[in-house]
Design a protein around this motif. Structure first.
Motif, PDB file in Angstrom:
ATOM      1  N   SER A  73     -26.425 -16.136  -8.159  1.00 31.62           N
ATOM      2  CA  SER A  73     -25.379 -15.970  -6.168  1.00 31.62           C
ATOM      3  C   SER A  73     -24.570 -17.684  -6.299  1.00 31.62           C
ATOM      4  CB  SER A  73     -25.928 -15.999  -5.200  1.00 31.62           C
ATOM      5  OG  SER A  73     -27.101 -17.207  -5.146  1.00 31.62           O
ATOM      6  N   GLY A 127     -32.340 -11.914  -4.670  1.00 32.27           N
ATOM      7  CA  GLY A 127     -32.309 -12.180  -2.931  1.00 32.27           C
ATOM      8  C   GLY A 127     -33.353 -11.170  -1.901  1.00 32.27           C
ATOM      9  N   ARG A 129     -34.248  -8.315   0.003  1.00 31.66           N
ATOM     10  CA  ARG A 129     -33.443  -6.863   0.603  1.00 31.66           C
ATOM     11  C   ARG A 129     -33.172  -6.154   1.621  1.00 31.66           C
ATOM     12  NH1 ARG A 129     -30.027  -7.151  -3.408  1.00 31.66           N
ATOM     13  NH2 ARG A 129     -30.032  -4.864  -2.896  1.00 31.66           N
ATOM     14  N   TRP A 153     -25.548  -7.326   3.694  1.00 30.77           N
ATOM     15  CA  TRP A 153     -26.010  -7.897   3.278  1.00 30.77           C
ATOM     16  C   TRP A 153     -26.258  -7.879   1.697  1.00 30.77           C
ATOM     17  CZ3 TRP A 153     -27.629 -12.644   2.566  1.00 30.77           C
ATOM     18  CH2 TRP A 153     -28.558 -13.139   2.248  1.00 30.77           C
ATOM     19  N   ARG A 154     -27.186  -6.729   1.193  1.00 33.09           N
ATOM     20  CA  ARG A 154     -27.749  -6.571   0.021  1.00 33.09           C
ATOM     21  C   ARG A 154     -26.457  -5.530  -0.607  1.00 33.09           C
ATOM     22  NH1 ARG A 154     -31.787  -1.229   2.462  1.00 33.09           N
ATOM     23  NH2 ARG A 154     -33.097  -2.454   3.133  1.00 33.09           N
ATOM     24  N   THR A 158     -25.704 -11.236  -0.373  1.00 27.63           N
ATOM     25  CA  THR A 158     -26.527 -11.408  -1.357  1.00 27.63           C
ATOM     26  C   THR A 158     -26.014 -12.279  -2.054  1.00 27.63           C
ATOM     27  OG1 THR A 158     -26.706  -9.012  -2.624  1.00 27.63           O
ATOM     28  CG2 THR A 158     -28.888  -9.659  -1.290  1.00 27.63           C
TER      29      THR A 158
END
Length: 259
Positions: A73, A127, A129, A153-154, A158
């Motif tokens: 990431s 990251g 979940r 977000w997922r 992440t």
């Protein structure tokens, strides 16, 4: 002359070994070469080791346009703030979203804040979940519904290198940095624009936004989204040639009024 007893013994041993290992069936397969005999090899009992993620993976991802799960990431170049025009977006997804319920009156809403490379983008990185309830509260009032916030977000958050709370805070900062042009604030009737007209409206409403820093997305001759490029620290708009190149190419597009 007498035979050397050692030599005689060695010759006898060689004959025995030849007899022991000779296989008449195998003699018929002398013409079996390379992979033609692969079906006769014993099966592998151990799988090949999985490849390790190396720093070079970033270059490969840029070329392929995406990243597999587990990608490192925060290794990206800039952000894209995607703002959906709800009537056009809901038409493309069949209305199966909370933001599409009649009477909500949504116009432009946050679709997502996407880490991008100059070519391609990362997605579904390592990251957590399931963000905490405290983190999701930061998404309230930014995304049209919590389900979209969790999905974004997922898939994208992440890859930001941020915690869920910090990522949602960044989404809010990016949203607040953009002024929606007047023609798109609670319009009461359907409108028709060219893509460049929509871009110019955003340039006029956001003086630091320049050509080459955003794109209009359309589907079925209808406005679906605008995508605005920002620096990683969210302090400046920035150019993004690949995003612009994939913008809408229709001569005119409809902009339905929110319901």
């Amino acid at each position: 002359m007498f035979a050397n007893p050692v030599s005689a013994a060695l010759r006898a041993g060689a004959i025995c070994v030849a007899v022991l290992f000779f296989n008449p069936a195998q003699a018929k397969d002398d013409d079996c070469i390379l992979d033609r005999c692969a079906d006769r090899l014993p099966p592998k009992t151990q799988p090949a080791p999985a490849p390790q993620v190396q720093p070079e993976a970033k270059t490969e991802a840029r070329e392929s346009g995406g990243f597999r799960s587990g990608a490192p990431s925060s290794n990206f170049d800039f952000y894209v703030l995607a703002l959906s025009w709800s009537p056009g977006f809901c038409d493309s997804v069949g209305g199966a979203r909370d933001q599409c319920e009649p009477g909500r009156g949504h116009g432009f809403v946050v679709h997502g804040l996407w880490p991008q490379y100059e070519h391609g983008f990362p997605s579904d990185c390592d990251g957590p979940r399931s963000p905490s309830r405290i983190a999701l509260e930061r998404a309230n009032g930014v995304f049209p519904d919590e389900r979209l916030a969790l999905y974004e977000w997922r898939k994208h958050g992440t890859c930001s290198g941020k915690s869920p709370s910090d990522y949602f805070a960044d989404v809010s900062r990016a949203w607040e940095a953009v002024t929606i042009p007047a023609p798109f604030v609670r319009p009461t009737r359907d409108q028709t624009f060219t893509p460049i007209d929509i871009e110019r409206a955003f340039y006029n409403a956001n003086p630091r936004l320049r050509p080459g820093m955003m794109a209009v997305a359309c589907r079925r001759d209808m406005l679906e989204e605008v995508r605005i490029c920002l620096s990683k620290d969210l302090r400046e708009f920035r150019v993004c040639p690949e995003v612009v190149r994939h913008g809408c190419r229709q001569r005119e597009i409809s902009v339905p009024a929110p319901l």
